[in-house]
Design a protein around this motif. Sequence first.
Motif, short mmCIF file in Angstrom:
data_model
loop_
_atom_site.label_atom_id
_atom_site.label_comp_id
_atom_site.label_asym_id
_atom_site.label_seq_id
_atom_site.Cartn_x
_atom_site.Cartn_y
_atom_site.Cartn_z
N TYR A 227 102.90 54.62 76.75
CA TYR A 227 101.65 54.59 77.48
C TYR A 227 101.64 55.79 78.42
N ASN A 228 100.49 56.32 78.67
CA ASN A 228 100.38 57.48 79.54
C ASN A 228 99.29 57.24 80.59
N PRO A 229 99.58 56.43 81.61
CA PRO A 229 98.57 56.10 82.61
C PRO A 229 98.40 57.22 83.61
N THR A 230 97.32 57.15 84.35
CA THR A 230 97.19 58.01 85.52
C THR A 230 98.02 57.38 86.62
N THR A 231 99.11 58.04 86.97
CA THR A 231 100.06 57.43 87.90
C THR A 231 99.48 57.39 89.31
N ASN A 232 99.43 56.19 89.86
CA ASN A 232 98.98 56.00 91.24
C ASN A 232 100.00 55.12 91.93
N ARG B 32 90.89 43.39 94.42
CA ARG B 32 90.26 43.15 93.11
C ARG B 32 90.88 44.12 92.11
N ARG B 33 91.68 43.59 91.25
CA ARG B 33 92.38 44.42 90.28
C ARG B 33 91.43 44.87 89.18
N THR B 34 91.46 46.15 88.85
CA THR B 34 90.63 46.70 87.77
C THR B 34 91.44 46.98 86.51
N LEU B 35 92.75 47.09 86.65
CA LEU B 35 93.60 47.35 85.48
C LEU B 35 93.62 46.11 84.60
N PRO B 36 93.26 46.24 83.32
CA PRO B 36 93.23 45.07 82.43
C PRO B 36 94.64 44.52 82.18
N ASP B 37 94.69 43.24 81.84
CA ASP B 37 95.97 42.56 81.66
C ASP B 37 96.86 43.25 80.62
N ASN B 38 96.26 43.74 79.54
CA ASN B 38 97.07 44.30 78.47
C ASN B 38 97.71 45.64 78.83
N LEU C 167 99.06 46.08 82.02
CA LEU C 167 99.92 45.85 83.19
C LEU C 167 101.36 46.27 82.93
N ILE C 168 101.93 45.80 81.84
CA ILE C 168 103.34 46.09 81.58
C ILE C 168 103.57 47.57 81.26
N PRO C 169 102.81 48.19 80.35
CA PRO C 169 103.05 49.62 80.12
C PRO C 169 102.81 50.48 81.35
N THR C 170 101.85 50.10 82.18
CA THR C 170 101.61 50.85 83.41
C THR C 170 102.78 50.72 84.36
N TYR C 171 103.27 49.51 84.49
CA TYR C 171 104.43 49.27 85.36
C TYR C 171 105.64 50.07 84.89
N GLU C 172 105.93 50.02 83.60
CA GLU C 172 107.07 50.77 83.06
C GLU C 172 106.93 52.26 83.33
N ALA C 173 105.72 52.78 83.10
CA ALA C 173 105.50 54.22 83.28
C ALA C 173 105.65 54.63 84.74
N ARG C 174 105.16 53.83 85.67
CA ARG C 174 105.23 54.17 87.08
C ARG C 174 106.65 54.14 87.60
N ARG D 96 111.84 44.42 81.30
CA ARG D 96 113.28 44.46 81.46
C ARG D 96 113.67 45.56 82.45
N ASN D 97 114.89 45.51 82.91
CA ASN D 97 115.37 46.49 83.87
C ASN D 97 116.19 47.59 83.19
N ASP D 98 115.81 47.99 82.00
CA ASP D 98 116.50 49.07 81.31
C ASP D 98 115.95 50.40 81.81
N ASN D 99 116.53 50.85 82.91
CA ASN D 99 115.98 51.99 83.66
C ASN D 99 115.96 53.30 82.88
N LEU D 100 116.94 53.52 82.03
CA LEU D 100 116.95 54.76 81.24
C LEU D 100 115.77 54.82 80.29
N ARG D 101 115.39 53.69 79.72
CA ARG D 101 114.29 53.66 78.76
C ARG D 101 112.94 53.94 79.43
N LYS D 102 112.83 53.57 80.71
CA LYS D 102 111.56 53.76 81.41
C LYS D 102 111.21 55.24 81.51
#
Length: 318
Positions: free
Chosen positions: A29-34, A207-213, A215-222, A312-318
């Motif tokens: 995933y390639n989110p706009t990092t905020n 009020r969250r605007t990021l859709p549920d689907n 959430l996880i890829p955005t979290y991993e990328a950030r 998961r907490n696999d930090n190298l993969r993030k």
Amino acid sequence: MKHTLFFLSFILLLETPESLQPLSKLHIYNPTTNTISNSRRGFLSTGAASAFGTLSLSVFPTQHARAVEPLTSEEADAGIGGGVTRKLRPPSKDKVPRQKLALDFAVMLTRSSYIEAAQLEIVPVNQLERDMYLVRTSEYQPYVKATEGAVKQGDLTDPFYFDFMCAVQYLTINRALQDPQKDFEQLEPIQNEDGTQSTEFRKVSIRRTLPDNLLIPTYEARVGATILSFLNDRFKDSEIGLLKLDTPRPGTAAMLQTFSQLLNLFLINGFAWEGKAELVSEKADGSPTFRFLLRNPATLWSSKCLANAPVRNDNLRK
């Protein structure tokens, strides 16, 4: 490295004298990092997230819509995640030696995991903090007993305590993601004119605007972006710094060299006893698959606890 993620596949493996366990493949995933550091909730970076060895408990009233219920002490005592932490024995200090982590590196990993979870706006920050506190207090004594007293409480450089805190964080975060909230209110400290935090709080509507689907890829990328930023800032002027890949499709050899350097920086910071990055396969179209092999990593136990978790907490993969 950001450009290469669109056509790479990773497998992360943890190696010990007892087992070689695959963890996960990379989700792209390639989110706009905020990140939290430039958001209006930047107070998190200096408040509860400042040190997980001495996590404070703050309980504020919130309004709940659709969301996972606050964790109860009874649920925490029973063990969240199906009680997985009580079923998996931590590695032996004598049979599975692990290095001490660099303190600033360990703090960065735990802080970014927490802060970016709060930034997802899936649950009030005070509930997230309180839930982590309950999990930590309920799980700590069973963990100490299982390690035969090897853990050094509050010391994030200790691989046993770091491993424990990683499990606490990610079990709590995964629970919050089961039914993420969209609209809620939380209390945030008022900023004084001199930039310090007041002892007074104000209600803030979220009020969250990021859709549920996403959430996880955005979290991993950030979280991954925070890790890379830390390593780039720390080692940018050294011979062991990460290579800068200036092309959107660098060669396989250049990518492998970069990932090997990334792994080396993790090792320098005490994340694992030893490790290597290697090429697993390469398709006809040139898309490669890489993997990291780690021996006795600081997250050995927590990664097993989270093996079936969405995050998961696999930090190298993030």
